[in-house]
Design a protein around this motif. Structure first.
Motif, short mmCIF file in Angstrom:
data_model
loop_
_atom_site.label_atom_id
_atom_site.label_comp_id
_atom_site.label_asym_id
_atom_site.label_seq_id
_atom_site.Cartn_x
_atom_site.Cartn_y
_atom_site.Cartn_z
N CYS B 140 3.57 13.07 -1.28
CA CYS B 140 2.14 12.77 -1.21
C CYS B 140 1.88 11.83 -0.01
N THR B 141 1.06 10.82 -0.18
CA THR B 141 0.76 9.94 0.96
C THR B 141 1.88 8.93 1.21
N GLY B 142 3.00 9.08 0.54
CA GLY B 142 4.21 8.33 0.95
C GLY B 142 4.56 8.63 2.40
N ALA B 143 4.11 9.80 2.90
CA ALA B 143 4.35 10.15 4.31
C ALA B 143 3.73 9.11 5.24
N ALA B 144 2.64 8.47 4.80
CA ALA B 144 2.01 7.44 5.65
C ALA B 144 2.92 6.22 5.77
N LYS B 145 3.75 5.97 4.76
CA LYS B 145 4.72 4.86 4.85
C LYS B 145 5.77 5.19 5.91
N PHE B 146 6.21 6.45 5.88
CA PHE B 146 7.17 6.90 6.90
C PHE B 146 6.52 6.80 8.29
N ALA B 147 5.24 7.19 8.36
CA ALA B 147 4.52 7.13 9.64
C ALA B 147 4.38 5.69 10.10
N ASP B 148 4.01 4.79 9.16
CA ASP B 148 3.87 3.37 9.51
C ASP B 148 5.20 2.79 10.00
N ALA B 149 6.28 3.28 9.42
CA ALA B 149 7.61 2.80 9.81
C ALA B 149 8.06 3.41 11.14
N GLY B 150 7.29 4.41 11.61
CA GLY B 150 7.57 5.02 12.92
C GLY B 150 8.68 6.05 12.90
N ILE B 151 9.04 6.56 11.71
CA ILE B 151 10.17 7.50 11.67
C ILE B 151 9.73 8.96 11.78
N LEU B 152 8.42 9.19 11.89
CA LEU B 152 7.95 10.59 11.97
C LEU B 152 7.39 10.94 13.35
N ASP B 153 7.37 10.00 14.27
CA ASP B 153 6.78 10.28 15.58
C ASP B 153 7.46 11.48 16.23
N GLY B 154 6.63 12.42 16.70
CA GLY B 154 7.16 13.60 17.39
C GLY B 154 7.70 14.66 16.45
N LEU B 155 7.49 14.45 15.13
CA LEU B 155 8.06 15.40 14.16
C LEU B 155 6.94 16.09 13.35
N PRO B 156 7.25 17.27 12.78
CA PRO B 156 6.31 17.88 11.84
C PRO B 156 6.41 17.20 10.49
N ALA B 157 5.32 17.20 9.73
CA ALA B 157 5.32 16.55 8.42
C ALA B 157 4.18 17.10 7.59
N THR B 158 4.22 16.84 6.27
CA THR B 158 3.07 17.18 5.43
C THR B 158 2.77 16.02 4.48
N SER B 159 1.67 16.16 3.76
CA SER B 159 1.21 15.12 2.84
C SER B 159 0.22 15.76 1.87
N HIS B 160 -0.44 14.95 1.06
CA HIS B 160 -1.47 15.47 0.16
C HIS B 160 -2.58 16.14 0.98
N HIS B 161 -3.05 17.30 0.50
CA HIS B 161 -4.01 18.10 1.29
C HIS B 161 -5.29 17.36 1.64
N ASP B 162 -5.70 16.42 0.80
CA ASP B 162 -6.95 15.69 1.07
C ASP B 162 -6.79 14.66 2.18
N TYR B 163 -5.59 14.36 2.59
CA TYR B 163 -5.34 13.27 3.55
C TYR B 163 -4.90 13.75 4.92
N ILE B 164 -4.63 15.04 5.04
CA ILE B 164 -4.08 15.55 6.31
C ILE B 164 -5.04 15.28 7.48
N ASP B 165 -6.33 15.54 7.31
CA ASP B 165 -7.29 15.35 8.41
C ASP B 165 -7.30 13.90 8.87
N GLY B 166 -7.37 12.98 7.92
CA GLY B 166 -7.38 11.56 8.27
C GLY B 166 -6.09 11.13 8.95
N PHE B 167 -4.97 11.61 8.44
CA PHE B 167 -3.67 11.24 9.03
C PHE B 167 -3.52 11.80 10.45
#
Lengths: 231, 231
Positions: B140-167
């Motif tokens: 779910c939006t745990g992906a934002a924690k990974f994003a905040d930690a900088g471990i997803l830069d340059g990578l594909p990822a997914t999250s809860h469908h309601d949050y994808i646009d904002g992310f």
């Protein structure tokens, strides 16, 4: 037609309708109807918890109820109830119950999943809530708590698939049904199958309090793809 | 062929493969391979928990791992980790974390679901575990924690469908993919979609540590009927 072939066809027909001799003896499922919202528009849901609870039996229905996509301020209000407020284990999670049987808010719905606990206060809570017409939901082997409380005698019911055979021996007055996500055991009693079958039942209950579209929206919000409740 | 029709077909093809311009820019998904069991045969799984956690993000994968139908003494050992051992709320459940970041057993797998928490110790735990090659799973939006930690830069990822646009606006360096139960973001990073997508990912991880049959048996034991992980 050869007698064995006729017998085989009869057996197949019986299997196809998922009934058994016991189930027939225990009576058919109760006819379903829409459930009425209380005047507040909020259904209070007491999750009974005790030690060695199966986590998903609690968490699945709780997530459905907590995120129901219902209009305005209508919805469910969930909380946990136990014999004491001492922490209990649900899987590997340590949970602090919100209330005791003595001080819990009066619920509209009671949910009982797989867990230990068979004390008189525990069974009396189930008996009392049933007698007062609350909507009683079991998940997984929570059905054995309902059976121990004596509220399923003469009724059809289901439980986790691995436990049906044993329960048929321990609780012979109940008509145990296999391969079902949930069974409408009595007008105000539903028994769900194992574990994630509780999600199916909670979505179905959502449908009965609100409507099909709201249940579908709730399932979609949860990205839940299980189809069984949409029968 | 008319130019508009060609453009429409190109757009359809892009939609069909569930990719986006950003996703392409962020690189393709990492190729998958079987995961190796540690010598003990037991994978230790740390569930990071903090206040206002989404319950099913924890409970779904935890139930899969706790009941994996694996041979002998192999399996997963799950526990919760937080900044302190103060109780936190996961939905309406009150949970006491098992360990702090400072004293938790060294895990093989780290799971982060939707929750608050963005402190430096919190993000440093994610960074440190990633740097040490642990298997990192967001739900779910745990992906934002990974994003905040900088471990997803340059990578594909997914999250809860309601949050994808904002992310996509907040984290433009990440290639956000829609309509996916999970994405293999990097060799040792998976990001799941919303809520029950975490069950899908955990069953898939089970498949990678063991095999397809064991994942199927685990799903059946849980009476989980969701099909997405069986792609």
């Amino acid at each position: 037609m050869h007698l064995l072939k006729i017998l085989a066809l009869v057996a197949m027909a019986c299997s196809a309708c998922a009934c058994s001799g016991r189930a027939a003896a225990a009576g058919a499922e109760a006819p379903e109807k829409q459930l009425a919202l209380p005047s507040s528009g909020i259904m209070k849901v007491a999750f009974v918890v005790s030690d060695r609870a199966t986590l998903i039996d609690i968490a699945g229905p709780m997530q459905v109820f907590d995120q129901v996509q219902s209009p305005g301020t209508t919805g469910f209000q969930t909380y946990t109830v136990s014999e004491t407020r001492q922490p209990i284990k649900a899987g590997t999670l340590t949970i602090v119950p919100d209330y005791t049987f003595a001080d819990a808010p009066d619920p509209d719905i009671v949910v009982v999943g797989a867990q230990t606990g068979r004390s008189e206060p525990y069974l009396n809570f189930i008996r009392g809530m049933t007698a007062r017409g609350k909507l009683m939901l079991s998940v997984c082997t929570g059905a054995a708590k309902f059976a121990d409380a004596g509220i399923l005698d003469g009724l059809p019911a289901t439980s986790h698939h691995d436990y049906i055979d044993g329960f048929a021996k321990t609780y012979p007055k109940i008509g145990w049904l296999r391969d079902r996500s949930y069974v409408h055991s009595a007008p105000m009693i539903y028994t769900a199958g194992g574990e994630t079958s509780g999600i199916e039942l909670a979505l179905h209950i959502t449908e009965l309090y609100f409507d099909h579209d709201i249940a579908v929206k709730t399932a979609r919000y949860m990205e839940y793809r299980g189809p069984a409740w949409q029968k």
